[in-house]
Design an enzyme around this catalytic site. Sequence first.
Site, PDB file in Angstrom:
ATOM      1  NE  ARG A 178       0.301   1.221   3.366  1.00  0.00           N
ATOM      2  CZ  ARG A 178       1.284   2.070   3.592  1.00  0.00           C
ATOM      3  NH1 ARG A 178       2.532   1.641   3.621  1.00  0.00           N
ATOM      4  NH2 ARG A 178       1.070   3.349   3.774  1.00  0.00           N
TER       5      ARG A 178
ATOM      6  CB  ALA B 242       0.134   7.144  -3.455  1.00  0.00           C
TER       7      ALA B 242
ATOM      8  CG  ASP C 282      -3.078   8.280  -0.802  1.00  0.00           C
ATOM      9  OD1 ASP C 282      -3.010   8.743   0.353  1.00  0.00           O
ATOM     10  OD2 ASP C 282      -2.623   7.168  -1.109  1.00  0.00           O
TER      11      ASP C 282
HETATM   12  O1  MRU Z   1      -4.374   3.071   2.461  1.00  0.00           O
HETATM   13  P1  MRU Z   1      -2.895   3.302   2.281  1.00  0.00           P
HETATM   14  O2  MRU Z   1      -2.076   2.698   3.364  1.00  0.00           O
HETATM   15  O3  MRU Z   1      -2.437   2.911   0.910  1.00  0.00           O
HETATM   16  O4  MRU Z   1      -2.742   4.875   2.395  1.00  0.00           O
HETATM   17  C1  MRU Z   1      -1.475   5.433   2.265  1.00  0.00           C
HETATM   18  C2  MRU Z   1      -1.461   6.876   2.514  1.00  0.00           C
HETATM   19  O5  MRU Z   1      -2.487   7.489   2.710  1.00  0.00           O
HETATM   20  C3  MRU Z   1      -0.172   7.582   2.412  1.00  0.00           C
HETATM   21  O6  MRU Z   1      -0.157   8.678   3.265  1.00  0.00           O
HETATM   22  C4  MRU Z   1       0.026   8.048   0.973  1.00  0.00           C
HETATM   23  O7  MRU Z   1      -0.007   6.962   0.097  1.00  0.00           O
HETATM   24  C5  MRU Z   1       1.241   8.837   0.737  1.00  0.00           C
HETATM   25  S1  MRU Z   1       2.718   8.059   1.250  1.00  0.00           S
HETATM   26  C6  MRU Z   1       3.675   7.624   0.081  1.00  0.00           C
END
Ligand code: MRU
Length: 356
Positions: A48, A50, A243
Amino acid sequence: MDETFITLEYKDNELHLIDQRLLPNEYTMFRCANYRDVEFAIRDMVVRGAPAIGAVAAFGVLMAAKEFEPIYRTASPQEFRKKLGDACAFLDAARPTAVNLHWALQRMLQKLDTSGWDSMERILAGLEQEADCIRSEDIATNKAMARVGNDIVPHKATILTHCNTGALATAGWGTALGVIKEAFYGGKDIFVYADETRPRFQGARLTAWELMQAGIPSKLIPDSVAATLIRDGKIDLVILGGDRVAANGDVCNKIGTFMLSALCKLYGVPFYSVVPVSTIDFTIANGADIPIEERDAEEITHPGGVPVAPAGMQVYNPAFDVTPHQHVTGIITEKGILYPPYDKHIEELRIALGGM
Ligand code: MRU
């Protein structure tokens, strides 16, 4: 520094991922043997974050192309292209909010369409090169953002962060956590409060793990403690990821981010989002148009598989929220820090990038 683990690796025709569902209790690799496994890994949050899901999906396209090779040979290149387009749509639907997934898939399809259709060898070599480029560029981008972002971190700072934005959320190094590591390794006196980040506990399970590995002085807090710390003047700045950023600077990030931003606005605490340019969606005018993923009720009613709510209780479980641009002090990218007015500066960036 901090090259202690490789979050994704493509070898022997398989994609190897750290299974983030099991951390920190188990460090186990999850092997994707085909693009359907890749889709599952993204959807089920084996991987997980982004940028990480974008890079992983790129290898999924490569694996799909290898699987469809007989179609190219026995049917037609057009049929092969259609199958690959369908596989991309399938991967794209695994998680709707982070735009990096869509961005990486588009980049792979573009590579396919410019590779030349005369040889399957050439197509596969082009796709493998592009997937590896997306992976390695992400690490370089993160390191560039870390250098840029370090400028806004005071020599002594208590930082609050949310969700996981470290190496695990990317192809390596991290976004917001990358900035924090850069400041710490550069000798700044840094203390971090990490929100546990309900309901999936990315902060407790992943950020805490990465902070401990990096040796950064830190404490884990329930999400609800952040308000008190901010009101009491205990937080110098909030740094977190994103994201999808809209063209007006609205930042979509992990659920709970908006609440933090409102507190920062109320108490005058700087609030920064760290995102690669690939997280900016120039086609979306404002945050209201960003699709927000809703996840299963079980994440709330059965955290870690343990029932905590009465059977049959209805649940609302959005995985992300939108922080209005008015709450954002700055958006740190590999190209520099964007400040208000965001619509003007994001448009200038779009033009500088060749009008994406
Ligand atoms: O649901 P997730 O764990 O994929 O959410 C991740 C986030 O919200 C992060 O803050 C976001 O991807 C930016 S970090 C590279």
